[in-house]
Design a protein around this motif. Sequence first.
Motif, PDB file in Angstrom:
ATOM      1  N   PRO A  15      -1.082 -21.528 -30.198  1.00 56.63           N
ATOM      2  CA  PRO A  15      -0.567 -20.843 -31.387  1.00 56.63           C
ATOM      3  C   PRO A  15       0.754 -20.122 -31.083  1.00 56.63           C
ATOM      4  N   ALA A  16       1.596 -19.992 -32.105  1.00 55.61           N
ATOM      5  CA  ALA A  16       2.859 -19.264 -31.953  1.00 55.61           C
ATOM      6  C   ALA A  16       2.579 -17.817 -31.558  1.00 55.61           C
ATOM      7  N   GLY A  17       3.571 -17.192 -30.905  1.00 58.22           N
ATOM      8  CA  GLY A  17       3.315 -15.884 -30.318  1.00 58.22           C
ATOM      9  C   GLY A  17       4.075 -14.712 -30.912  1.00 58.22           C
ATOM     10  N   LEU A  18       5.024 -14.953 -31.823  1.00 58.88           N
ATOM     11  CA  LEU A  18       5.901 -13.841 -32.217  1.00 58.88           C
ATOM     12  C   LEU A  18       5.403 -13.035 -33.413  1.00 58.88           C
ATOM     13  N   GLY A  19       4.437 -13.529 -34.146  1.00 56.41           N
ATOM     14  CA  GLY A  19       3.843 -12.740 -35.230  1.00 56.41           C
ATOM     15  C   GLY A  19       4.801 -12.458 -36.376  1.00 56.41           C
ATOM     16  N   THR A  20       4.624 -11.295 -37.020  1.00 50.14           N
ATOM     17  CA  THR A  20       5.333 -11.035 -38.278  1.00 50.14           C
ATOM     18  C   THR A  20       6.846 -10.864 -38.097  1.00 50.14           C
ATOM     19  N   ASP A  21       7.297 -10.530 -36.887  1.00 54.83           N
ATOM     20  CA  ASP A  21       8.739 -10.380 -36.660  1.00 54.83           C
ATOM     21  C   ASP A  21       9.411 -11.680 -36.221  1.00 54.83           C
ATOM     22  N   THR A  22       8.700 -12.801 -36.324  1.00 58.81           N
ATOM     23  CA  THR A  22       9.229 -14.079 -35.836  1.00 58.81           C
ATOM     24  C   THR A  22      10.673 -14.344 -36.239  1.00 58.81           C
ATOM     25  N   GLY A  23      10.951 -14.230 -37.546  1.00 57.34           N
ATOM     26  CA  GLY A  23      12.278 -14.604 -38.045  1.00 57.34           C
ATOM     27  C   GLY A  23      13.376 -13.713 -37.484  1.00 57.34           C
ATOM     28  N   ILE A  24      13.070 -12.411 -37.367  1.00 54.52           N
ATOM     29  CA  ILE A  24      14.058 -11.448 -36.867  1.00 54.52           C
ATOM     30  C   ILE A  24      14.347 -11.703 -35.387  1.00 54.52           C
TER      31      ILE A  24
ATOM     32  N   GLY B 274      13.390 -19.005 -30.764  1.00 59.91           N
ATOM     33  CA  GLY B 274      12.780 -17.684 -30.562  1.00 59.91           C
ATOM     34  C   GLY B 274      11.466 -17.779 -29.805  1.00 59.91           C
ATOM     35  N   GLU B 275      10.632 -18.748 -30.169  1.00 56.59           N
ATOM     36  CA  GLU B 275       9.351 -18.924 -29.471  1.00 56.59           C
ATOM     37  C   GLU B 275       9.587 -19.341 -28.015  1.00 56.59           C
ATOM     38  N   PHE B 276      10.638 -20.122 -27.804  1.00 56.85           N
ATOM     39  CA  PHE B 276      10.953 -20.578 -26.446  1.00 56.85           C
ATOM     40  C   PHE B 276      11.379 -19.397 -25.570  1.00 56.85           C
TER      41      PHE B 276
END
Length: 316
Positions: free
Chosen positions: A297-306, A118-120
């Motif tokens: 730092p990672a960029g997706l925040g609170t919706d990362t998992g979704i 997802g981060e990629f």
Amino acid sequence: MKTAIGLDLGGTFIKAGLVTDEGTVRARVELPTRAEDNDRDVVLDQMRTAVDRLREHAPPSGLAGIGIGTPGVVDSRGVVYESPNLPDWDNLPLRDIFSSEYRVPVVVENDVNSIAWGEFLFGAGRGSRSMVCLTLGTGIGGGVVSNGRLLRGAEFSAIEIGHTTIDYRGPRCKCGNIGCIEAFAGKDAIVARATAAISQGRKTILSDLCGGDTSRMTPKMLYEAAGRGDAVAREVWEDVGVCLGALCTTLVNLFNPEKIVIGGGISGAGDFLFQPIRRTVAERAFRNMSAMVSIVPAGLGTDTGIISGAALVFQQ
Ligand SMILES: [Zn+2]
């Protein structure tokens, strides 16, 4: 535009969402996992409920698929093994269960590998071809994308970066190995450094922050203390950062990534942690490879998992 359902299965909550192929979340559902019912069918039903609610919002063109990030080891057929926090979550053909019921492509991946992907695709790794993602929390997880592909082993997908030995004579790790990075820089090890300093009589505002009870100490208190200039807290982050920097040096030398993306609750320590990590990599890794890597730092925040769950569907 394609739309997929991303489902992030946690020990406490199931978070799911309808996500476009540009990484935008169009609808969200959050349900308790109900792991405490100790019945895997209850958990599967909660997952179905989440998917059913989101399908009502799906576009007329339909769903591109369902992507599921689950704790545990996942094999190449989407069967999950060894997930200690979910009931009977072992030898479970999660992919086949959902693909036969919903008749759409289903991708199941270990949750941390899913976050790496997802981060990629949509987060801080965007624009790179090779990337390592680390998640720092109670445990340390990670995933590797190499030349645009999520790296998997012969059969099982989990890349256990947290159990990389950084000191072969170090402390025993929960996994049974000796001197894993998790035994130095996992949440418990970070807190233990601070409590050791207090028991040695060091003066620190951490004693006040935890109300005199060191068993209540959290990494969050350590960021707060560091932000207020507390020497003990800053030393702890410096030391943890050098440990993680040693790990990242190995990752740079092994994978030659353009980015190392670091997320998870502990990464909230920000520059107190990132500066020693970056400095250690610059000092220790092969020069040409360390010069090209950005540690961010990672960029997706609170919706990362979704978002990451849905990203699994968009990988083909
Ligand atoms: Zn270990």
